[in-house]
Design an enzyme around this catalytic site. Structure first.
Site, PDB file in Angstrom:
ATOM      1  N   HIS A 222     -10.088  -4.434   3.294  1.00  0.00           N
ATOM      2  CA  HIS A 222     -10.719  -4.103   2.016  1.00  0.00           C
ATOM      3  C   HIS A 222     -10.034  -4.829   0.866  1.00  0.00           C
ATOM      4  O   HIS A 222      -9.300  -4.230   0.072  1.00  0.00           O
ATOM      5  CB  HIS A 222     -10.698  -2.588   1.795  1.00  0.00           C
ATOM      6  CG  HIS A 222     -11.734  -1.871   2.606  1.00  0.00           C
ATOM      7  ND1 HIS A 222     -11.658  -0.538   2.912  1.00  0.00           N
ATOM      8  CD2 HIS A 222     -12.887  -2.317   3.169  1.00  0.00           C
ATOM      9  CE1 HIS A 222     -12.716  -0.187   3.633  1.00  0.00           C
ATOM     10  NE2 HIS A 222     -13.468  -1.254   3.804  1.00  0.00           N
TER      11      HIS A 222
ATOM     12  N   SER B 217      -8.435   2.090   0.580  1.00  0.00           N
ATOM     13  CA  SER B 217      -7.906   3.457   0.608  1.00  0.00           C
ATOM     14  C   SER B 217      -6.427   3.479   0.244  1.00  0.00           C
ATOM     15  O   SER B 217      -5.991   4.228  -0.629  1.00  0.00           O
ATOM     16  CB  SER B 217      -8.122   4.066   1.996  1.00  0.00           C
ATOM     17  OG  SER B 217      -7.495   5.312   2.105  1.00  0.00           O
ATOM     18  N   ASN B 218      -5.640   2.629   0.897  1.00  0.00           N
ATOM     19  CA  ASN B 218      -4.183   2.732   0.672  1.00  0.00           C
ATOM     20  C   ASN B 218      -3.804   2.298  -0.738  1.00  0.00           C
ATOM     21  O   ASN B 218      -2.855   2.815  -1.317  1.00  0.00           O
ATOM     22  CB  ASN B 218      -3.424   1.985   1.763  1.00  0.00           C
ATOM     23  CG  ASN B 218      -3.368   0.502   1.535  1.00  0.00           C
ATOM     24  OD1 ASN B 218      -2.467   0.024   0.844  1.00  0.00           O
ATOM     25  ND2 ASN B 218      -4.328  -0.244   2.063  1.00  0.00           N
TER      26      ASN B 218
ATOM     27  N   HIS C 203     -10.376  -1.850  10.530  1.00  0.00           N
ATOM     28  CA  HIS C 203     -10.557  -0.393  10.437  1.00  0.00           C
ATOM     29  C   HIS C 203     -10.993   0.235  11.753  1.00  0.00           C
ATOM     30  O   HIS C 203     -10.955   1.443  11.909  1.00  0.00           O
ATOM     31  CB  HIS C 203     -11.603  -0.075   9.364  1.00  0.00           C
ATOM     32  CG  HIS C 203     -11.394  -0.852   8.110  1.00  0.00           C
ATOM     33  ND1 HIS C 203     -12.068  -2.022   7.819  1.00  0.00           N
ATOM     34  CD2 HIS C 203     -10.547  -0.656   7.075  1.00  0.00           C
ATOM     35  CE1 HIS C 203     -11.657  -2.508   6.664  1.00  0.00           C
ATOM     36  NE2 HIS C 203     -10.722  -1.703   6.185  1.00  0.00           N
TER      37      HIS C 203
ATOM     38  N   GLU D 176     -12.804   3.451   8.802  1.00  0.00           N
ATOM     39  CA  GLU D 176     -11.840   3.888   9.829  1.00  0.00           C
ATOM     40  C   GLU D 176     -12.203   5.282  10.331  1.00  0.00           C
ATOM     41  O   GLU D 176     -12.099   5.573  11.524  1.00  0.00           O
ATOM     42  CB  GLU D 176     -10.412   3.888   9.262  1.00  0.00           C
ATOM     43  CG  GLU D 176      -9.391   4.295  10.332  1.00  0.00           C
ATOM     44  CD  GLU D 176      -7.993   4.522   9.790  1.00  0.00           C
ATOM     45  OE1 GLU D 176      -7.590   3.854   8.818  1.00  0.00           O
ATOM     46  OE2 GLU D 176      -7.303   5.400  10.343  1.00  0.00           O
TER      47      GLU D 176
HETATM   48  S1  SF4 Z   1      -2.456  -0.122   6.640  1.00  0.00           S
HETATM   49 FE1  SF4 Z   1      -1.483   0.553   8.547  1.00  0.00          FE
HETATM   50  S2  SF4 Z   1      -3.164   1.087   9.917  1.00  0.00           S
HETATM   51 FE2  SF4 Z   1      -4.041  -0.152   8.250  1.00  0.00          FE
HETATM   52  S3  SF4 Z   1      -3.984  -2.230   9.014  1.00  0.00           S
HETATM   53 FE3  SF4 Z   1      -2.055  -1.914   7.930  1.00  0.00          FE
HETATM   54  S4  SF4 Z   1      -0.561  -1.254   9.504  1.00  0.00           S
HETATM   55 FE4  SF4 Z   1      -2.628  -1.020  10.349  1.00  0.00          FE
END
Ligand code: SF4
Length: 320
Positions: free
Chosen positions: A52, A234-235, A85, A137
């Site tokens: 993303h 998201s992150n 994802h 995901e």
């Molecule tokens: S944020 Fe975590 S789960 Fe997502 S792609 Fe990166 S290492 Fe993998």
């Protein structure tokens, strides 16, 4: 700061969070697309944005990737790459039925959650997934089982759960959740379902945890936090929230021109981080823009050095 301030303070500086930016799963997913294009020639179809981030997607589009949402958009006999994802079993079966060549860029840490779901369902457990509805995901992980999966986004959803057997239940989580929010939801699940089984190792991945920890360390030292990331990441959104929860104004930007100079008025320390899907090249462009706006110093904070790398799938330059 006084409301009469009209510019940056003279000693304004950028504090750089460590770690920030690309994780091992994103590195791997991008390399899979690039290698597939080299090996098979353009175009290569990619189901959903590989990660993303608009900058990454545009760069790969220029190199010959075509991003699609439905497998039906891939011409028969072509190659398709599943995004980092992950996908449901139904999508995988559809690709096989259509004879598509598949390279799977699902992050191995998402695949680990898929394996947990399969094992728990084999044991006959209902599974509660903590995650954000509509995120690919979550759709992929929920789609690992035909039934017995229940999605919760918050504590109200936990209260509303109606399971087949409250004594036979387990939970999994999306990998990119807020560690703190997830902990509250898990506590509510444990209160309501004391026998609930948890994953052997938490599903929130190392990259999510490390980037949130780095913002927790950085934010109290800052007057403002800028997160490099796309709106659907998201992150990256969680990093902005982590800073905001510490009482610091925080903005997410996808390009240097999205920085509003008004944010900087009267500010001395500007924290900068980047989501796991945001490239360092873009973070450097943001720094260059902040330099133009008058922030002279850049200071890297201490933090965890990550040295994780995931192997590529067989058939992409790796001996089978
Ligand atoms: S944020 Fe975590 S789960 Fe997502 S792609 Fe990166 S290492 Fe993998």
């Amino acid at each position: 700061m006084s409301s009469t301030d009209t510019s940056l303070t003279a000693d304004a500086e950028i504090l750089l969070a460590q770690p920030r930016g690309f994780c091992a799963g994103v590195d791997r997913a991008i390399e899979i697309v690039e290698r597939a294009i080299q090996q098979h020639g353009a175009p290569i179809y990619v189901r959903h944005e590989i990660v993303h981030n608009a900058y990454v997607v545009e760069d790969l589009r220029k190199k010959g990737a075509i991003f699609i949402e439905q497998l039906a958009e891939v011409p028969t006999g072509n190659t398709v790459i599943f995004s980092a994802h992950g996908v449901s079993k139904a999508v995988r079966a559809d690709a096989a039925a259509r004879g598509l060549r598949v390279y799977d860029a699902t992050c191995p840490l998402v695949t680990k959650v898929h394996a947990e779901v399969a094992k728990m369902r084999d044991e006959g457990l209902d599974i509660v997934m903590i995650g954000h509805k509509g995120h690919p995901e979550v759709e992929g992980t929920m789609g690992q089982a035909g039934e017995g999966m229940f999605l919760v986004e918050d504590i109200a959803d936990v209260e509303a759960l109606r399971l087949h057997d409250p004594a036979r239940v387990a939970f999994v989580t999306q990998t990119t959740l807020s560690v703190d929010d997830a902990a509250e939801i898990i506590a509510a699940l444990k209160t309501r379902f004391p026998a609930i089984r948890e994953p052997k190792k938490q599903d929130i991945c190392y990259a999510t945890q490390n980037r949130q920890d780095a913002v927790k360390f950085m934010a109290p030292q800052c007057d403002l936090v800028i997160v490099v990331g796309s709106p659907n990441s998201s992150n990256s959104n969680r990093l902005r929230e982590v800073a905001e929860k510490r009482g610091v104004a925080a903005y997410m930007v996808d390009a240097p021109d999205q920085i509003d100079p008004a944010w900087l008025v009267g500010k001395r320390r500007i924290g900068l981080t980047a989501g796991a899907s945001a490239p360092e090249a873009l973070a450097q462009q943001i720094i260059a823009r902040l330099n133009e706006l008058g922030v002279r110093n850049v200071r890297a904070l201490d933090g965890i050095e990550e040295n994780i790398a995931f192997p590529l799938p067989r058939g992409l330059g790796i001996p089978a």
